[in-house]
Design an enzyme around this catalytic site. Structure first.
Site, mmCIF file in Angstrom:
data_model
loop_
_atom_site.group_PDB
_atom_site.id
_atom_site.type_symbol
_atom_site.label_atom_id
_atom_site.label_comp_id
_atom_site.label_asym_id
_atom_site.label_seq_id
_atom_site.Cartn_x
_atom_site.Cartn_y
_atom_site.Cartn_z
ATOM 1 N N THR A 26 0.929 -1.215 -0.121
ATOM 2 C CA THR A 26 -0.117 -0.089 0.110
ATOM 3 C C THR A 26 0.768 1.071 -0.012
ATOM 4 O O THR A 26 0.592 2.178 -0.748
ATOM 5 C CB THR A 26 -1.026 0.023 1.079
ATOM 6 O OG1 THR A 26 -1.651 -1.189 1.348
ATOM 7 C CG2 THR A 26 -1.701 1.091 1.230
ATOM 8 N N VAL A 27 1.955 1.408 0.870
ATOM 9 C CA VAL A 27 2.647 2.569 1.000
ATOM 10 C C VAL A 27 3.591 2.676 -0.148
ATOM 11 O O VAL A 27 3.758 3.616 -0.713
ATOM 12 C CB VAL A 27 3.053 2.945 2.522
ATOM 13 C CG1 VAL A 27 4.108 4.139 2.512
ATOM 14 C CG2 VAL A 27 2.106 2.580 3.427
ATOM 15 N N ALA A 73 14.324 19.268 -3.628
ATOM 16 C CA ALA A 73 15.286 18.677 -3.100
ATOM 17 C C ALA A 73 16.668 19.070 -3.677
ATOM 18 O O ALA A 73 17.789 18.869 -3.100
ATOM 19 C CB ALA A 73 15.137 17.173 -3.362
ATOM 20 N N ALA A 94 12.608 -4.438 -3.699
ATOM 21 C CA ALA A 94 12.235 -5.895 -3.223
ATOM 22 C C ALA A 94 11.100 -5.912 -2.680
ATOM 23 O O ALA A 94 10.568 -5.168 -2.140
ATOM 24 C CB ALA A 94 13.520 -5.971 -2.090
ATOM 25 N N ARG A 147 3.955 -8.918 -9.160
ATOM 26 C CA ARG A 147 3.210 -7.740 -8.802
ATOM 27 C C ARG A 147 4.059 -6.504 -8.782
ATOM 28 O O ARG A 147 3.705 -5.238 -9.277
ATOM 29 C CB ARG A 147 2.504 -7.935 -7.683
ATOM 30 C CG ARG A 147 1.389 -6.884 -7.346
ATOM 31 C CD ARG A 147 0.735 -7.253 -5.846
ATOM 32 N NE ARG A 147 1.994 -7.142 -4.791
ATOM 33 C CZ ARG A 147 2.006 -7.403 -3.607
ATOM 34 N NH1 ARG A 147 0.768 -8.268 -3.097
ATOM 35 N NH2 ARG A 147 2.751 -7.220 -2.647
ATOM 36 N N LYS A 157 5.888 2.119 12.511
ATOM 37 C CA LYS A 157 5.957 2.579 14.073
ATOM 38 C C LYS A 157 5.939 1.419 14.936
ATOM 39 O O LYS A 157 6.954 1.801 16.150
ATOM 40 C CB LYS A 157 4.381 3.212 14.262
ATOM 41 C CG LYS A 157 3.391 2.549 14.150
ATOM 42 C CD LYS A 157 2.750 2.746 12.921
ATOM 43 C CE LYS A 157 1.594 1.686 12.294
ATOM 44 N NZ LYS A 157 0.699 2.312 11.350
ATOM 45 N N ILE A 171 0.275 13.635 8.301
ATOM 46 C CA ILE A 171 0.540 14.811 9.097
ATOM 47 C C ILE A 171 1.908 15.123 9.447
ATOM 48 O O ILE A 171 2.439 14.243 9.929
ATOM 49 C CB ILE A 171 -0.506 14.835 10.104
ATOM 50 C CG1 ILE A 171 -1.835 14.480 10.025
ATOM 51 C CG2 ILE A 171 -0.406 16.016 11.215
ATOM 52 C CD1 ILE A 171 -2.624 14.263 11.209
ATOM 53 N N LYS A 216 2.684 5.078 18.342
ATOM 54 C CA LYS A 216 2.873 6.429 18.016
ATOM 55 C C LYS A 216 3.113 7.421 19.116
ATOM 56 O O LYS A 216 4.063 8.356 18.973
ATOM 57 C CB LYS A 216 1.754 6.808 16.983
ATOM 58 C CG LYS A 216 1.721 5.875 15.858
ATOM 59 C CD LYS A 216 0.149 5.943 15.109
ATOM 60 C CE LYS A 216 0.176 5.166 14.039
ATOM 61 N NZ LYS A 216 -1.422 5.294 13.686
ATOM 62 N N GLY A 245 -3.411 5.546 4.763
ATOM 63 C CA GLY A 245 -3.685 5.638 3.091
ATOM 64 C C GLY A 245 -2.309 5.721 2.275
ATOM 65 O O GLY A 245 -1.498 6.184 2.619
#
Ligand code: NDP
Ligand code: HSE
Length: 460
Positions: free
Chosen positions: A33-34, A53, A63, A69, A125, A156, A225, A322
């Site tokens: 996902t990330v 940058a 990897a 996929r 985390k 955030i 967190k 997300g």
């Protein structure tokens, strides 16, 4: 016209200058996902990111266990391998981004990447909350950066705010909605009046809660967190093991309704406070005045309040999870490293905001030492003298009452019912004192069910 030409020329000049710097090569471990969000946002915004940058940030190697996929996700120009160690061993790679998750292989890979002299970015985390001390010490020894903006509140930029934006302040407290799944569940419970189990099933059906949502609903994810924010705010080691952790599984729709009638909302908060005798570090459901901004953070959104002595109270709001919101934070870390990797390590922002040799040994307080106020719900026999006995115990314990609400017995137990709910809000007291008073109240024969205790924070 001439002015416009000059402007275009200077932009082109600047562009040539930044693009002439060698690109930073990134190796991605895990493209789920990330990871896929990181790849897509980097591709889409590469022009903007380059201008910020000062050099190109290029995902050169990926990897993932599912190589087919992964290859489909990144196209044929990026090398995809199944073995994450091949990425770490590649001398071309400057930064390793760990997006696998968990404490097992992720810990080994992060330590190996540091040992190989690579900078590390992670959204993990759980890993940093449990093994942060070991990982940051290894990074300090090797002079590499470990960046983890995405690990707290997803998109955030709370880590940057705490470490840099608020650096002038003595941070006094932090309170945050830092788990989207539980905030979604609590919002639904309030909206629909449904109980926890019903809403959890709905959240799983909609894909908000994971198949195994234990870490979310038991408060563990929020505690990971909170432990990270506490370390950065107060210059102490990451101490997840000392956090008090209570989830939302025992919350009833009834308490959400009663809290509402008293002008409060119930939120799962991660709280850390600097007190005279130590640091409070706790995650639990909490009554918050309905008029506070944070009480109105609904659904899967996150929000963090930070109170600094100079700035006062600040609040940060946004998506805590997300693909692309989390990628936004991961890429911000990549840009920071791209800018700073050539700098002397002593000049960089320390991992945990304070210089490693200036870390404090201030203890994390036991929950019994924590000072807070309370919401109590007692299911009692609807007979004379019950309220007096209960309030008598509180008075003898030195616990001051803020408000009392007693429901009609018929409303609570149906027509002709002989039991009712007594709701009491207290002023601040030490938790150990409240525990002792609760034990006495629970022993009264007229108290018919386990007493519900929910902590309350005014957040001013
Ligand atoms: P995913 O499960 O979607 O992605 C993890 C990827 O890593 C999968 O593709 C997985 O492959 C792959 N993988 C597993 N083991 C290995 C291995 N040994 N070598 C290489 N690849 C491997 O997780 P997310 O992207 O959701 O989360 C990644 C990290 O980001 C976690 O630490 C998470 O806590 C954190 N995070 C996630 C957020 C989110 O919104 N999802 C928000 C904030 C933080 P396979 O699928 O084949 O097992
Ligand atoms: N499970 C987490 C949440 C994902 O619900 O907030 C982001 O860390």
């Amino acid at each position: 016209m001439a002015e416009l030409q000059i402007k275009i020329q200077s932009v082109l000049k600047a562009k040539t200058k930044v693009t002439s710097l060698k690109s930073i090569k990134v190796g991605l471990l895990g493209i789920g996902t990330v990871g896929s969000g990181v790849f897509n946002v980097l591709q889409r915004n590469q022009g903007e990111i380059l201008r910020r940058a000062g050099r190109r940030i290029e995902i050169a190697m990926v990897a993932d266990l599912d190589t087919a996929r992964a290859q489909a996700a990144v196209g044929k120009n990026v090398t995809v391998v199944a073995d994450a160690r091949a990425v770490i061993a590649n001398p071309e790679i400057d930064i390793v981004v760990e997006l696998i998750g968990g404490y097992g292989i992720a810990r080994q890979l992060v330590l190996e990447a540091i040992e190989a002299g690579k900078h590390v970015v992670t959204a993990n985390k759980a890993l940093l909350a449990v093994h942060g001390t070991e990982i940051f010490a290894a990074a300090n020894r090797k002079g590499v950066m470990v960046a983890f903006e995405a690990a707290v509140a997803g998109g955030i930029p709370i880590i940057k705010s705490l470490r840099e934006g608020l650096t002038a302040n003595r941070i006094e407290w932090i309170a945050g909605i830092i788990n989207g799944t539980t905030n979604f569940i609590l919002s639904e419970m309030r909206d629909k009046g449904s109980d926890f189990d019903v809403v959890l099933k709905e959240a799983q059906r909609l894909g908000y809660a994971e198949a195994d949502p234990t870490f979310d609903i038991e408060g563990v994810d929020a505690a990971h967190k909170a432990a990270l924010m506490s370390a950065i705010a107060f210059g102490v080691p990451v101490q997840f093991d000392k956090a008090y952790v209570e989830g939302i599984t025992k919350l009833g729709a009834k308490d959400i309704k009663y809290a509402e009638q008293l002008g409060y909302r119930i939120k799962l908060l991660g709280i850390t406070k600097q007190m005279a005798n130590g640091i409070e570090l706790r995650v639990h459901p909490c009554l918050v005045p309905a008029k506070r901004l944070i009480a109105n953070v609904e659904g899967a959104m996150n929000a963090v309040m930070v109170h600094g002595d100079a700035v006062g109270t600040t609040m940060y709001y946004g998506k805590g999870a997300g693909s692309e919101p989390t990628a936004s934070a991961v890429i911000a870390d990549l840009v920071d490293i791209a800018r700073l990797h050539a700098a002397d390590s002593a000049q960089r922002v320390p991992h945990l905001a304070f210089q490693p040799q200036s870390m404090s040994t201030t203890p994390v307080l036991d929950m019994g030492q924590v000072v807070t106020s309370y919401y109590l719900r007692l299911n009692v026999a609807d007979e004379a003298g019950v309220l007096a006995k209960v309030t008598g115990i509180l008075a003898e314990s030195g616990i001051s009452i803020d408000a009392v609400l007693q429901r009609e017995a018929d409303e609570v137990g149906g027509e002709g019912s002989t039991q009712t709910d007594l709701i009491i809000l207290t002023h601040d007291c030490v938790e150990a004192k409240m525990n002792a008073a609760l034990a006495q109240m629970q022993a009264l024969p007229t108290v018919l069910a386990p007493i519900i205790r929910i902590r309350k924070e005014e957040l001013v």
